[in-house]
Design a protein around this motif. Structure first.
Motif, PDB file in Angstrom:
ATOM      1  N   TYR A 191       3.501 -19.945  -3.267  1.00  0.00           N
ATOM      2  CA  TYR A 191       4.549 -20.923  -3.549  1.00  0.00           C
ATOM      3  C   TYR A 191       4.180 -22.290  -2.965  1.00  0.00           C
ATOM      4  CZ  TYR A 191       7.893 -17.487  -5.362  1.00  0.00           C
ATOM      5  OH  TYR A 191       8.531 -16.538  -6.117  1.00  0.00           O
ATOM      6  N   LEU A 192       3.647 -22.285  -1.754  1.00  0.00           N
ATOM      7  CA  LEU A 192       3.254 -23.560  -1.148  1.00  0.00           C
ATOM      8  C   LEU A 192       2.105 -24.206  -1.900  1.00  0.00           C
ATOM      9  CD1 LEU A 192       3.448 -22.647   2.651  1.00  0.00           C
ATOM     10  CD2 LEU A 192       5.037 -24.046   1.337  1.00  0.00           C
ATOM     11  N   LEU A 196       3.497 -25.602  -5.070  1.00  0.00           N
ATOM     12  CA  LEU A 196       4.321 -26.780  -4.774  1.00  0.00           C
ATOM     13  C   LEU A 196       3.448 -27.999  -4.504  1.00  0.00           C
ATOM     14  CD1 LEU A 196       7.095 -28.039  -4.181  1.00  0.00           C
ATOM     15  CD2 LEU A 196       6.838 -27.268  -1.812  1.00  0.00           C
ATOM     16  N   THR A 251      16.260 -25.166   1.712  1.00  0.00           N
ATOM     17  CA  THR A 251      14.819 -25.420   1.660  1.00  0.00           C
ATOM     18  C   THR A 251      14.037 -24.309   0.973  1.00  0.00           C
ATOM     19  OG1 THR A 251      14.993 -26.744   3.673  1.00  0.00           O
ATOM     20  CG2 THR A 251      12.796 -26.010   3.028  1.00  0.00           C
ATOM     21  N   PRO A 252      14.121 -23.029   1.401  1.00  0.00           N
ATOM     22  CA  PRO A 252      13.343 -21.996   0.704  1.00  0.00           C
ATOM     23  C   PRO A 252      13.750 -21.828  -0.749  1.00  0.00           C
ATOM     24  CG  PRO A 252      14.882 -20.999   2.252  1.00  0.00           C
ATOM     25  CD  PRO A 252      14.891 -22.458   2.515  1.00  0.00           C
ATOM     26  N   ILE A 290      12.127 -24.631  -2.787  1.00  0.00           N
ATOM     27  CA  ILE A 290      10.689 -24.413  -3.005  1.00  0.00           C
ATOM     28  C   ILE A 290      10.473 -23.449  -4.166  1.00  0.00           C
ATOM     29  CG2 ILE A 290       8.591 -23.459  -2.006  1.00  0.00           C
ATOM     30  CD1 ILE A 290       9.527 -24.495   0.696  1.00  0.00           C
ATOM     31  N   VAL A 299       8.784 -24.415  -7.951  1.00  0.00           N
ATOM     32  CA  VAL A 299       7.624 -23.693  -8.480  1.00  0.00           C
ATOM     33  C   VAL A 299       7.966 -22.989  -9.785  1.00  0.00           C
ATOM     34  CG1 VAL A 299       6.013 -21.813  -8.004  1.00  0.00           C
ATOM     35  CG2 VAL A 299       6.597 -23.436  -6.202  1.00  0.00           C
TER      36      VAL A 299
END
Length: 384
Positions: free
Chosen positions: A120-121, A124, A280-281, A284, A288
């Motif tokens: 995911y990061l 992103l 926040t999570p 994210i 995505v």
């Protein structure tokens, strides 16, 4: 007129007793100085406080949640001891049901999210990188970040780096031990708190001089009102937010709906800052997934915040704390900087208690200065 009563300011501060008050402050400062210089003497006391603080705080929170139920059962002519035992058995049964049915599913979602988080990061950062390169600032961005892929290639190694940099195993074991001790001792402390907690203020009040007892009782009433209103109201509001977020996430089809809703419910215990942490999570994952998912998430979040701010919180909590939102934010930031997560959690109830104490002290000083204040006004602070 005595020299200590020579000015209105001196009379307002206590007149002839001003020297006594200043002496008390001097002794307090002297004790603090001795503590800082000879802290090894007080180390066992500090360890004791750190050990018993967690179970006591948990017991007080659960006490305020269960006290209305105990009082209701007593009004049904059920003896208090039996009401406590029945309530504790029901709570233990509900916790067991929660552990058996929900916790394993949440654990599975948490493990899956932790495994997918690097991806995911990565996605992103790739999305943000592509958007910035195609924007009007693309040329400046390209000059600043020539090799974003070099950063991305390190993301899969983040877990190994984290594993290598974990320190403080002894501290972790100590914390884990404190938590286990707190959970084991919680039912016993809670039982006696529910059984005899309503007698404790009277025992403390009896230690004060008779003339001061009515004032001390008003302080206890104010603190009790503030704590009960905040703890009961905040827990109910957080539960409502979690339920609404879960329904909203299911409707829009967001991944890890139950886990994200649980995070939102837990973090909502912290006013104002909690919702920002919770989103926040989810944000994210939505970025995505697709831009349309971001819009749907924003819609769900807005609806939940409007329902909570306009209908749920005013009905459940009302204006019991009488603390301005800006003050709350400053208190949370300061407490978080000083004491971390524990400070953030305890900041608002601690500030509410301090507010009650300061308000009563100021009112007592005001009554000392103005001898025509009505006695009935003594109880106006209890309504704050």
């Amino acid at each position: 007129m005595n020299r200590w009563d020579s000015t209105p300011v001196i009379r307002f501060l206590g007149g002839r007793k001003l020297l006594y008050i200043l002496g008390v402050f001097f002794l307090i400062g002297l004790n603090l100085l001795v503590y800082t210089r000879l802290d090894f003497i007080f180390k066992p006391l500090v360890v004791f406080v750190e050990t018993v603080a967690l179970p006591i705080i948990l017991s007080v929170v659960v006490y305020y949640l269960l006290r209305p139920i105990i009082n209701l059962m007593e009004s049904w002519k059920i003896k208090r001891i039996w009401a406590i035992l029945i309530t504790l058995l029901v709570v233990i049964g509900l916790i067991t049901l929660l552990i058996v049915l929900i916790i394993p599913f949440l654990e599975k979602q948490f493990v899956s999210l932790a495994e997918e988080l690097p991806r995911y990061l990565r996605d992103l950062i790739n999305t943000a990188d592509q958007w910035l390169r195609d924007s009007v600032f693309g040329e400046y961005y390209s000059n600043l970040f020539q090799d974003v892929n070099g950063v991305l290639n390190q993301l899969p190694d983040l877990p190994s780096y984290a594993a290598q940099t974990i320190e403080g195993i002894t501290g972790f074991i100590t914390t884990l031990t404190n938590v286990v001790v707190a959970l084991v001792t919680l039912p016993f402390i809670l039982f006696y708190l529910l059984k005899d907690g309503h007698k404790l203020p009277n025992k403390i009040v009896s230690l004060f001089p008779p003339k001061a007892r009515s004032q001390v009782i008003s302080v206890f009433k104010g603190i009790d009102h503030q704590l009960s209103a905040y703890i009961q109201g905040q827990i109910i509001v957080s539960f409502c937010i979690g339920v609404m977020m879960y329904i909203g996430f299911l409707i829009i089809g967001l991944d890890y709906a139950l886990l994200l809703a649980a995070i939102a419910s837990v973090t909502s215990v912290v006013p104002y800052l909690g919702p920002m942490i919770a989103i926040t999570p989810a944000l994210i994952i939505a970025i995505v997934t697709s831009p349309f998912m971001v819009l749907k998430l924003a819609f769900v979040w807005t609806v939940v915040q409007l329902l909570e701010g306009k209908f749920i919180s005013p009905q459940i909590m009302g204006k019991s704390l009488h603390i301005h939102p800006v003050t709350i934010i400053f208190v949370l930031l300061t407490a978080g900087h000083l004491y971390g997560i524990i400070g953030i959690i305890l900041a608002i109830p601690g500030f509410a208690i301090l507010k009650v104490l300061v308000s009563h002290v100021f009112y007592w000083m005001q009554r000392r200065y103005n001898k025509f204040v009505e006695v009935e006004d003594q109880y106006h602070i209890d309504q704050d």
